[in-house]
Design a protein around this motif. Structure first.
Motif, mmCIF file in Angstrom:
data_model
loop_
_atom_site.group_PDB
_atom_site.id
_atom_site.type_symbol
_atom_site.label_atom_id
_atom_site.label_comp_id
_atom_site.label_asym_id
_atom_site.label_seq_id
_atom_site.Cartn_x
_atom_site.Cartn_y
_atom_site.Cartn_z
ATOM 1 N N PHE A 1 -0.004 -0.100 1.064
ATOM 2 C CA PHE A 1 -1.265 -0.839 0.838
ATOM 3 C C PHE A 1 -1.654 -0.840 -0.643
ATOM 4 O O PHE A 1 -2.010 -1.879 -1.206
ATOM 5 C CB PHE A 1 -2.401 -0.224 1.660
ATOM 6 N N THR A 2 -1.591 0.336 -1.278
ATOM 7 C CA THR A 2 -2.018 0.437 -2.678
ATOM 8 C C THR A 2 -1.065 -0.350 -3.572
ATOM 9 O O THR A 2 -1.501 -1.016 -4.525
ATOM 10 C CB THR A 2 -2.058 1.922 -3.102
ATOM 11 N N GLN A 3 0.208 -0.300 -3.238
ATOM 12 C CA GLN A 3 1.198 -1.068 -4.018
ATOM 13 C C GLN A 3 0.903 -2.568 -3.918
ATOM 14 O O GLN A 3 0.969 -3.292 -4.912
ATOM 15 C CB GLN A 3 2.608 -0.770 -3.503
ATOM 16 N N GLN A 4 0.558 -3.015 -2.715
ATOM 17 C CA GLN A 4 0.251 -4.443 -2.531
ATOM 18 C C GLN A 4 -0.951 -4.852 -3.391
ATOM 19 O O GLN A 4 -0.923 -5.877 -4.082
ATOM 20 C CB GLN A 4 -0.029 -4.726 -1.044
ATOM 21 N N TYR A 5 -2.009 -4.024 -3.362
ATOM 22 C CA TYR A 5 -3.181 -4.335 -4.198
ATOM 23 C C TYR A 5 -2.800 -4.316 -5.685
ATOM 24 O O TYR A 5 -3.259 -5.159 -6.458
ATOM 25 C CB TYR A 5 -4.327 -3.350 -3.926
ATOM 26 N N ALA A 6 -1.980 -3.347 -6.088
ATOM 27 C CA ALA A 6 -1.563 -3.265 -7.500
ATOM 28 C C ALA A 6 -0.821 -4.547 -7.897
ATOM 29 O O ALA A 6 -1.054 -5.101 -8.985
ATOM 30 C CB ALA A 6 -0.676 -2.033 -7.707
ATOM 31 N N GLN A 7 0.035 -5.027 -7.012
ATOM 32 C CA GLN A 7 0.794 -6.255 -7.326
ATOM 33 C C GLN A 7 -0.134 -7.468 -7.402
ATOM 34 O O GLN A 7 0.007 -8.308 -8.289
ATOM 35 C CB GLN A 7 1.897 -6.462 -6.283
ATOM 36 N N TRP A 8 -1.100 -7.536 -6.483
ATOM 37 C CA TRP A 8 -2.060 -8.658 -6.525
ATOM 38 C C TRP A 8 -2.843 -8.648 -7.838
ATOM 39 O O TRP A 8 -3.040 -9.691 -8.475
ATOM 40 C CB TRP A 8 -3.034 -8.566 -5.351
ATOM 41 N N ILE A 9 -3.275 -7.444 -8.259
ATOM 42 C CA ILE A 9 -4.074 -7.328 -9.495
ATOM 43 C C ILE A 9 -3.212 -7.706 -10.709
ATOM 44 O O ILE A 9 -3.659 -8.448 -11.596
ATOM 45 C CB ILE A 9 -4.633 -5.891 -9.642
ATOM 46 N N ALA A 10 -1.989 -7.191 -10.750
ATOM 47 C CA ALA A 10 -1.093 -7.492 -11.879
ATOM 48 C C ALA A 10 -0.824 -8.994 -11.965
ATOM 49 O O ALA A 10 -0.832 -9.574 -13.057
ATOM 50 C CB ALA A 10 0.212 -6.708 -11.734
ATOM 51 N N GLU A 11 -0.623 -9.620 -10.816
ATOM 52 C CA GLU A 11 -0.401 -11.078 -10.793
ATOM 53 C C GLU A 11 -1.627 -11.812 -11.332
ATOM 54 O O GLU A 11 -1.531 -12.715 -12.154
ATOM 55 C CB GLU A 11 -0.177 -11.553 -9.357
ATOM 56 N N ALA A 12 -2.806 -11.397 -10.841
ATOM 57 C CA ALA A 12 -4.049 -12.091 -11.216
ATOM 58 C C ALA A 12 -4.340 -11.944 -12.706
ATOM 59 O O ALA A 12 -4.889 -12.855 -13.328
ATOM 60 C CB ALA A 12 -5.214 -11.552 -10.394
ATOM 61 N N ARG B 1 -8.994 1.131 -22.470
ATOM 62 C CA ARG B 1 -9.744 0.747 -21.254
ATOM 63 C C ARG B 1 -8.997 1.273 -20.034
ATOM 64 O O ARG B 1 -7.830 0.926 -19.821
ATOM 65 C CB ARG B 1 -9.890 -0.773 -21.176
ATOM 66 N N PHE B 2 -9.693 2.097 -19.251
ATOM 67 C CA PHE B 2 -9.070 2.720 -18.079
ATOM 68 C C PHE B 2 -9.962 2.437 -16.865
ATOM 69 O O PHE B 2 -11.166 2.689 -16.907
ATOM 70 C CB PHE B 2 -8.942 4.224 -18.326
ATOM 71 N N LEU B 3 -9.351 1.867 -15.836
ATOM 72 C CA LEU B 3 -10.087 1.553 -14.596
ATOM 73 C C LEU B 3 -9.327 2.164 -13.424
ATOM 74 O O LEU B 3 -8.119 2.428 -13.515
ATOM 75 C CB LEU B 3 -10.171 0.040 -14.364
ATOM 76 N N VAL B 4 -10.033 2.354 -12.331
ATOM 77 C CA VAL B 4 -9.421 2.990 -11.170
ATOM 78 C C VAL B 4 -9.773 2.213 -9.913
ATOM 79 O O VAL B 4 -10.889 1.690 -9.793
ATOM 80 C CB VAL B 4 -9.955 4.441 -11.045
ATOM 81 N N PHE B 5 -8.819 2.125 -8.985
ATOM 82 C CA PHE B 5 -9.170 1.651 -7.644
ATOM 83 C C PHE B 5 -8.542 2.572 -6.614
ATOM 84 O O PHE B 5 -7.547 3.261 -6.891
ATOM 85 C CB PHE B 5 -8.768 0.182 -7.426
ATOM 86 N N ALA B 6 -9.171 2.622 -5.449
ATOM 87 C CA ALA B 6 -8.635 3.429 -4.353
ATOM 88 C C ALA B 6 -8.591 2.575 -3.100
ATOM 89 O O ALA B 6 -9.418 1.676 -2.914
ATOM 90 C CB ALA B 6 -9.504 4.659 -4.118
ATOM 91 N N THR B 7 -7.609 2.859 -2.253
ATOM 92 C CA THR B 7 -7.542 2.210 -0.947
ATOM 93 C C THR B 7 -7.755 3.280 0.125
ATOM 94 O O THR B 7 -7.582 4.467 -0.141
ATOM 95 C CB THR B 7 -6.184 1.525 -0.702
ATOM 96 N N PHE C 1 -13.294 1.023 -8.112
ATOM 97 C CA PHE C 1 -13.405 0.022 -7.040
ATOM 98 C C PHE C 1 -12.710 0.546 -5.787
ATOM 99 O O PHE C 1 -11.689 1.247 -5.888
ATOM 100 C CB PHE C 1 -12.725 -1.287 -7.477
ATOM 101 N N TYR C 2 -13.251 0.154 -4.642
ATOM 102 C CA TYR C 2 -12.614 0.523 -3.370
ATOM 103 C C TYR C 2 -12.113 -0.737 -2.662
ATOM 104 O O TYR C 2 -12.859 -1.710 -2.540
ATOM 105 C CB TYR C 2 -13.618 1.246 -2.455
ATOM 106 N N PHE C 3 -10.866 -0.674 -2.203
ATOM 107 C CA PHE C 3 -10.296 -1.797 -1.440
ATOM 108 C C PHE C 3 -9.817 -1.282 -0.087
ATOM 109 O O PHE C 3 -9.027 -0.316 -0.039
ATOM 110 C CB PHE C 3 -9.103 -2.414 -2.182
ATOM 111 N N PRO C 4 -10.230 -1.919 1.008
ATOM 112 C CA PRO C 4 -9.783 -1.446 2.317
ATOM 113 C C PRO C 4 -8.289 -1.672 2.502
ATOM 114 O O PRO C 4 -7.772 -2.744 2.187
ATOM 115 C CB PRO C 4 -10.608 -2.286 3.301
ATOM 116 N N GLY C 5 -7.606 -0.648 2.967
ATOM 117 C CA GLY C 5 -6.174 -0.738 3.259
ATOM 118 C C GLY C 5 -5.985 -0.791 4.759
ATOM 119 O O GLY C 5 -6.147 -1.834 5.381
ATOM 120 N N GLY C 6 -5.741 0.362 5.331
ATOM 121 C CA GLY C 6 -5.539 0.434 6.775
ATOM 122 C C GLY C 6 -4.693 1.639 7.084
ATOM 123 O O GLY C 6 -4.692 2.613 6.312
#
Ligand SMILES: Cc1cc2nc3c(=O)[nH]c(=O)nc-3n(C[C@H](O)[C@H](O)[C@H](O)COP(=O)(O)O)c2cc1C
Length: 178
Positions: free
Chosen positions: A15-26, A76-82, A112-117
């Motif tokens: 899940f976290t890898q998927q979000y990381a890839q989406w963010i990198a793409e965006a 600049r350092f940011l964090v997200f968690a799933t 930031f928090y992103f729901p995974g599953g």
């Protein structure tokens, strides 16, 4: 030329890898697992975004990512968690952040928090056993809150709450920094 934005992550079931890839793409950034990064690698970036899963209340890999970012003086350092927690459970999510970031860090590091599953089919045995124990504890608990009742039911099987749209606040935050 090196890319100025790096998204790095620690992910076990994807899940976290998927979000990381989406963010990198965006953001047009690089995307690499934290385990593959040296101090010199990270020092090449102006913006570093780290993502990790919540694991029994802690963000997996956050301590190492923070230490590496501090050692490299990343501008600049940011964090997200799933996690398995639905995005609507804002009190739970705020309490989880308070356990992982000091008030000073919470003010300084956008998070930031992103729901995974849950993906039982990809989970290592130790995690499966921890989930089994947690599930049994929740089932036994008397006077469950509605959130606990929903969680007790949800965690009996795999589920996926992830969606690309959740990354928008983080993407907007980075875009606004430039
Ligand atoms: C043993 C264990 C403990 C977990 N603890 C939490 C937790 O405290 N809070 C939460 O929201 N999710 C928790 N989760 C769910 C994971 O954070 C969720 O599955 C996450 O999206 C997995 O990320 P990954 O696929 O990148 O490994 C836990 C999962 C496992 C297996």
């Amino acid at each position: 030329m090196k890319q100025p934005i790096l998204v790095t992550y620690r992910s076990v079931t994807g899940f976290t890898q998927q979000y990381a890839q989406w963010i990198a793409e965006a953001l047009g950034g690089a995307c690499r697992p934290l385990a593959d990064l040296s101090k010199d690698d990270m020092a090449a970036y102006g913006t570093v975004i780290f993502g990790g899963r919540f694991h029994a209340g802690s963000v997996d890999g956050l301590k190492q990512a923070k230490a590496l970012a501090a050692a490299c003086q990343v501008p600049r350092f940011l964090v997200f968690a799933t996690g398995a927690t639905p995005a609507a459970a804002q009190d739970q999510i705020a309490a989880a952040w308070a356990a992982n970031l000091t008030p000073e860090e919470a003010a300084r590091i956008p998070h930031f928090y992103f729901p995974g599953g849950l993906r039982y089919e990809a989970m290592p045995l130790g995690d499966k056993l921890m989930m089994k124990a947690f599930s049994a504890m929740l089932r036994r608990k008397k006077n469950k809150t509605p959130d606990e009742q929903a969680m007790a039911e949800a965690i009996t099987a795999s589920y996926d709450l992830s969606a690309r749209e959740h990354i928008a606040p983080l993407v907007d935050c980075v875009t606004g920094m430039e």
